[in-house]
Design a protein around this motif. Structure first.
Motif, PDB file in Angstrom:
ATOM      1  N   SER A 498      -2.829  -7.634  -1.825  1.00 29.36           N
ATOM      2  CA  SER A 498      -1.912  -8.861  -2.459  1.00 29.36           C
ATOM      3  C   SER A 498      -0.679  -8.925  -1.781  1.00 29.36           C
ATOM      4  O   SER A 498      -0.008  -9.873  -1.517  1.00 29.36           O
ATOM      5  CB  SER A 498      -2.276  -8.989  -3.687  1.00 29.36           C
ATOM      6  OG  SER A 498      -3.240  -9.197  -4.287  1.00 29.36           O
ATOM      7  N   ALA A 499      -0.032  -7.648  -1.874  1.00 29.38           N
ATOM      8  CA  ALA A 499       1.218  -7.420  -1.412  1.00 29.38           C
ATOM      9  C   ALA A 499       1.369  -7.752   0.111  1.00 29.38           C
ATOM     10  O   ALA A 499       2.488  -8.323   0.578  1.00 29.38           O
ATOM     11  CB  ALA A 499       1.754  -6.290  -1.808  1.00 29.38           C
ATOM     12  N   ILE A 500       0.459  -7.306   0.812  1.00 29.21           N
ATOM     13  CA  ILE A 500       0.170  -7.265   2.316  1.00 29.21           C
ATOM     14  C   ILE A 500       0.001  -8.803   2.599  1.00 29.21           C
ATOM     15  O   ILE A 500       1.106  -9.457   3.368  1.00 29.21           O
ATOM     16  CB  ILE A 500      -0.731  -6.698   2.634  1.00 29.21           C
ATOM     17  CG1 ILE A 500      -0.300  -5.065   2.699  1.00 29.21           C
ATOM     18  CG2 ILE A 500      -0.692  -6.895   4.310  1.00 29.21           C
ATOM     19  CD1 ILE A 500      -1.391  -4.127   3.212  1.00 29.21           C
ATOM     20  N   MET A 501      -0.682  -9.594   1.837  1.00 29.50           N
ATOM     21  CA  MET A 501      -0.859 -10.853   2.188  1.00 29.50           C
ATOM     22  C   MET A 501       0.299 -11.947   1.767  1.00 29.50           C
ATOM     23  O   MET A 501       0.490 -12.778   2.386  1.00 29.50           O
ATOM     24  CB  MET A 501      -2.314 -11.343   1.714  1.00 29.50           C
ATOM     25  CG  MET A 501      -3.519 -10.683   2.179  1.00 29.50           C
ATOM     26  SD  MET A 501      -5.068 -10.800   0.805  1.00 29.50           S
ATOM     27  CE  MET A 501      -5.114 -12.636   1.121  1.00 29.50           C
ATOM     28  N   MET A 502       0.884 -11.381   0.730  1.00 28.88           N
ATOM     29  CA  MET A 502       1.868 -12.205   0.382  1.00 28.88           C
ATOM     30  C   MET A 502       3.066 -12.185   1.392  1.00 28.88           C
ATOM     31  O   MET A 502       3.941 -12.976   1.596  1.00 28.88           O
ATOM     32  CB  MET A 502       2.502 -11.880  -0.947  1.00 28.88           C
ATOM     33  CG  MET A 502       3.575 -12.708  -2.008  1.00 28.88           C
ATOM     34  SD  MET A 502       2.886 -14.296  -2.336  1.00 28.88           S
ATOM     35  CE  MET A 502       1.680 -13.628  -3.660  1.00 28.88           C
ATOM     36  N   ALA A 503       3.314 -10.826   1.782  1.00 25.61           N
ATOM     37  CA  ALA A 503       4.369 -10.492   2.887  1.00 25.61           C
ATOM     38  C   ALA A 503       4.125 -11.242   3.997  1.00 25.61           C
ATOM     39  O   ALA A 503       5.307 -11.907   4.799  1.00 25.61           O
ATOM     40  CB  ALA A 503       4.421  -9.228   2.844  1.00 25.61           C
TER      41      ALA A 503
END
Length: 875
Positions: A498-503
């Motif tokens: 989720s952090a990667i996709m948000m970034a």
């Protein structure tokens, strides 16, 4: 009457040769011969015609004509001489017969008569004349006329005459009534053609012999045999005999009375009495598993229980004798039975012995006594049943166990032979191809002779079923542990993704498509989506994925999948289409997950048919009454919709078929497949409430999926999916990734800005910061909390919050508990739960009247803000 003609063996007026001997009747000179008078007449007429021809020939040609005739006659003469010399022609003579042979036949012991087919007698020896009472040559008659007045013989005579006319051999034995005051006699009648060829068959040779004495001897032997059988039947001891197949071929009346058996069942075909019908428990194995050398006669004394037809035990002692053939196969056994239950109670020692033998033979534990080397001396019925044919030629108990464990058992027997007690049990694998296990308990016995007699008692308890159950429990625990591990990994990995996709969403907003880094960011996002799909497979195996069930018509869903399946399986594999069942019941399942199940099975089927084959899918309704015919363990009787996916591939080996649903188990080459395909299928089907089974043989493999029938309630009406969305993927991971990309693209042009106070509760600080940044960029006021306790403090401090976006699994206070606490302070507060676990995993912990929305991890920034705006607007 014809019988009167043969009752007197020697009439007073019988002709003789002057020395008291009866003369034979012989008219063989007038018997039909092989020569032909007609041919002689034809030759004579030809000679006369040739001589008469001289009249019509002139004198000038007469000499030539005569020379020609003489040349022809001379040629025939020379040919006849050569034919006589080579044996082709023979000169007929009335003195061809051998005088010695004629004497033998004339005065033979059996009566002999030669007749033609018309019944004319050409020869009859003296014995025949005596037997038929012929006083003169005129009284000589053929056999059919001798016995024509006796109705008991007429049928036999008819059969003999018919055989004589057909040139066959035949024999009959007839009973002839004697003269008044004399006993009846038995005659043996035979007929055969005189020669071997058809020409000689014009005459038939009849023989007649008096076999009365022989029949009397046979009757005497039969009577003696009947007496012996009667003695044996009513002897005070039982007796039975068993053939090599285990069928009882004889049972005396005494034993039949003891066992209440019907003697008519002996040798009665399919309903014949067998050894297992009269021997109680497993005692029959003691009688059928004796070891002996070829040609040996083995006798064993056994104490065991027989049983009556009603099942009541009868304690007996058996003297069992078996003769073995040259090839080692046992012959028919003979067994003497002594009833040890008679007069019970009068002899305490015998009663104790009977009770002990019953315990010994009927115990569920295999028991054997062995000598110092392990050779079995005696054993009980369970031992014979459990280890039949495993002792080897030397009859050693060591041959029962695997070579790896043989030394441990041998050491235990040596300790017992030395008199040691408290010997630890030996757990060993049994010999043979099947995986069997047993515990061997060895104890010492006293050898009074101090020699090589019985040195130890070995108790064998088979533990195969116990070990199998332990392995299954261990496997189940291992699968549960792997499932928990997969769920835990998926939860943490979802936060990272989720952090990667948000970034990546922030980076895409900051970079234009013409930027050189834009394609790299897109590549990162695509790989993140693929990783998210892999996490979904792990959650599917652990049955903690998020499902969106809806009422489906499987016929339409599978029909729409047809084109995708054809592209997936390639050109070598033929797709036979979907065979739909009639009036298919609706089911409730997640559409995309069900499509993933079918896609995974189709891809596996394609890989199992590298040289081509056929893939077929069929559907049908399975009522609860028909569930038993599938014989699937663990599936309760209920109404199901069956989806069967079958292929004509190489099949699944039986030794690994139980492992195919395990995660990361794969038979494919390294680098081909993740090993999660079938485990994902299993997890999705089980989470939907269904069952999946596989049947495989070389050339055909069938996966059967049973989904429970959906029965709509009063408030719910079945809404079938007319145009389901199909994930256009080549495998499950790519399908999920592209599905997420498609969903994101559909929201690209939507207005996702808004206003409101949002409390973001997330224990992962990095992910919380990115989510807060994304919501702030869309116009929302964002408050942050690391867990439920901090969230309550934020609400108490701020006083009002429009929406709470909370993780489900958090330290100190989880999401459902936070919902109850916040709703108690502010009943109108709105909630969005985010989690990588299935919504059903925690929904059961919430009150049924609580309202909330759910967003599955991992998610993109657009998905988050879209869900926030939809919740705030009350959708």
């Amino acid at each position: 009457m014809a019988s009167d003609d043969v009752s007197d063996p020697r009439p007073a007026s019988a002709p003789n040769d002057g020395r008291g001997k009866r003369q034979a009747f012989d008219k063989s000179q007038s018997a039909p011969r092989s020569g032909s008078v007609g041919m002689v007449l034809v030759v004579a007429l030809l000679l006369i015609a040739a001589a008469g021809g001289l009249i019509y020939i002139g004198p000038s040609h007469a000499e030539t004509y005569i020379l020609i005739m003489l040349a022809v006659l001379g040629t025939f003469g020379v040919f006849a001489l050569f034919a006589l010399a080579s044996g082709i022609m023979r000169l007929s003579s009335r003195e061809q017969s051998n005088p010695l042979i004629k004497q033998v036949v004339d005065y033979g012991f059996d009566g002999i008569v030669v007749t033609d087919q018309a019944g004319r007698v050409f020869y009859a020896n003296a014995t025949y004349l005596d037997l038929t009472g012929a006083a003169s040559p005129d009284d000589v008659r053929p056999i059919e006329r001798v016995f024509m007045g006796d109705p008991e013989v007429s049928e036999a005579i008819y059969r003999l005459l018919k055989a004589a006319r057909e040139g066959r051999r035949l024999q009959e034995e007839v009973r002839i009534a004697g003269a008044p005051g004399e006993p009846a006699r038995w005659l043996r009648l035979r007929v055969r053609p005189l020669g071997d060829n058809r020409r000689d068959a014009k005459l038939a040779v009849w023989s007649i012999a008096d076999v009365t004495r022989e029949r009397e001897r046979h009757e005497n032997v039969f009577q003696e045999l009947q007496h012996a059988i009667d003695y044996l039947d009513h002897a005070p001891a039982g007796f039975f005999s068993v053939d090599g197949k285990g069928d009882i071929v004889y049972l005396n009346a005494t034993l039949a009375t003891w066992l209440d058996q019907d003697l008519a069942q002996i040798g009665a075909g399919a309903g014949a009495l067998t050894l297992n019908d009269i021997v109680a428990g497993e005692g029959a194995a003691l009688l059928t598993t004796l070891n002996a050398a070829p040609g040996e006669v083995r006798t064993e004394v056994l104490d065991l229980d027989l049983k009556t037809r009603g099942g009541r035990p009868v304690p007996v002692r058996l003297f069992h004798k078996v003769a073995y053939g040259a090839d080692g196969t046992p012959g028919v056994s003979r067994t003497l039975v002594l009833n040890r239950g008679k007069d019970g109670g009068k002899d305490a020692q015998r009663d104790a012995e009977v009770r002990f033998m019953r315990f010994f033979q009927n115990t569920p534990m295999a028991i054997a006594t062995v000598d110092k080397t392990g050779r079995v001396a005696r054993h009980n019925a369970r031992f014979a049943t459990s280890f039949d044919g495993m002792l080897g030629d030397n009859h050693s108990i060591l041959w029962l166990v695997n070579e790896r464990d043989r030394s441990a058992l041998e050491a235990a027997i040596k300790l017992a032979a030395g008199g040691q007690g408290d010997i630890p049990p030996v757990e060993a694998q049994l010999a043979g191809s099947n995986e069997r296990w047993a515990n061997f308990f060895v104890s010492a016995v006293e050898d009074k002779d101090g020699g090589d007699g019985e040195a130890a008692i070995v108790y064998a308890l088979e533990t195969t079923a116990q070990r199998t159950l332990e392995n299954k429990v261990y496997q189940q625990q291992k699968m549960e542990s792997v499932g928990q591990l997969a769920g835990g990994i998926a939860h943490d990995f979802n936060n990272v993704l989720s952090a990667i996709m948000m970034a990546t969403d922030f980076l895409l907003n900051a970079h234009k498509p013409t930027d050189p880094s834009f394609q790299d960011i897109i590549q990162i996002k695509q790989n993140a989506n693929r990783a998210a799909a892999l996490v979904r497979q792990l959650l599917a195996f652990s049955r903690k994925q998020t499902l969106r069930p809806q009422v489906l018509d499987l016929g339409e869903v599978l029909g729409d999948l047809g084109m995708l399946l054809k592209r997936l399986i390639g050109e070598k594999v033929t797709f036979a289409g979907v065979k739909h069942g009639r009036d298919l019941w609706p089911v409730k399942a997640d559409l995309s997950q069900f499509e993933q199940v079918i896609v995974n099975l189709a891809v596996n089927a394609r890989d199992a048919m590298p040289d081509g084959g056929t893939l077929s899918i069929s559907t049908s309704n399975v009522p609860a009454a028909d569930c038993a015919r599938f014989n699937h363990k663990g599936m309760p009787a209920a109404d199901y919709v069956l989806v069967e996916v079958s292929d004509t591939g190489t099949g699944i080996p039986q030794d690994i078929i139980d492992k195919i649903f395990e995660p990361f188990f794969s038979t494919k080459e390294v680098g081909k497949g993740t090993g999660l395909g079938l485990s994902t299928v299993y997890g999705i089907v089980k989470q939907t409430g269904g069952y999946v089974y596989v049947d495989s043989v070389p050339g055909r493999t069938a996966f059967r999926i049973f989904l429970p029938r959906h029965v709509p309630g009063v408030e719910e009406k079945p809404a079938t999916v007319a145009a389901p969305s199909i994930a256009p993927a080549l495998d499950a991971t790519k399908a999920a990734a592209e599905s997420m990309a498609k969903q994101a693209a559909s929201q690209a042009n939507a207005d996702l800005t808004g206003q409101g106070v949002i409390l973001l509760v997330e224990d992962e600080e990095g992910l919380r910061a990115l989510n807060a940044r994304g919501l702030t960029s869309r116009g929302y006021t964002v408050l942050e909390a690391g867990n439920g306790v901090e969230a309550i403090e934020v609400l108490d401090r701020e006083g009002h919050i429009d929406l709470v976006v909370s993780d489900v699994v958090m330290p100190e206070m989880d999401g459902p508990t936070l919902l109850r606490e916040l709703r108690a302070k502010d009943p109108g507060i709105k909630f969005i739960f985010v989690s990588g676990y299935a919504e059903e995993a925690f929904a059961k912990n919430l009150p049924s009247d609580q309202q909330y929305n759910f967003l599955a991890k991992p998610f993109t920034l657009k998905q988050l803000v879209a869900e926030v705006k939809r919740t705030l607007s009350g959708e």
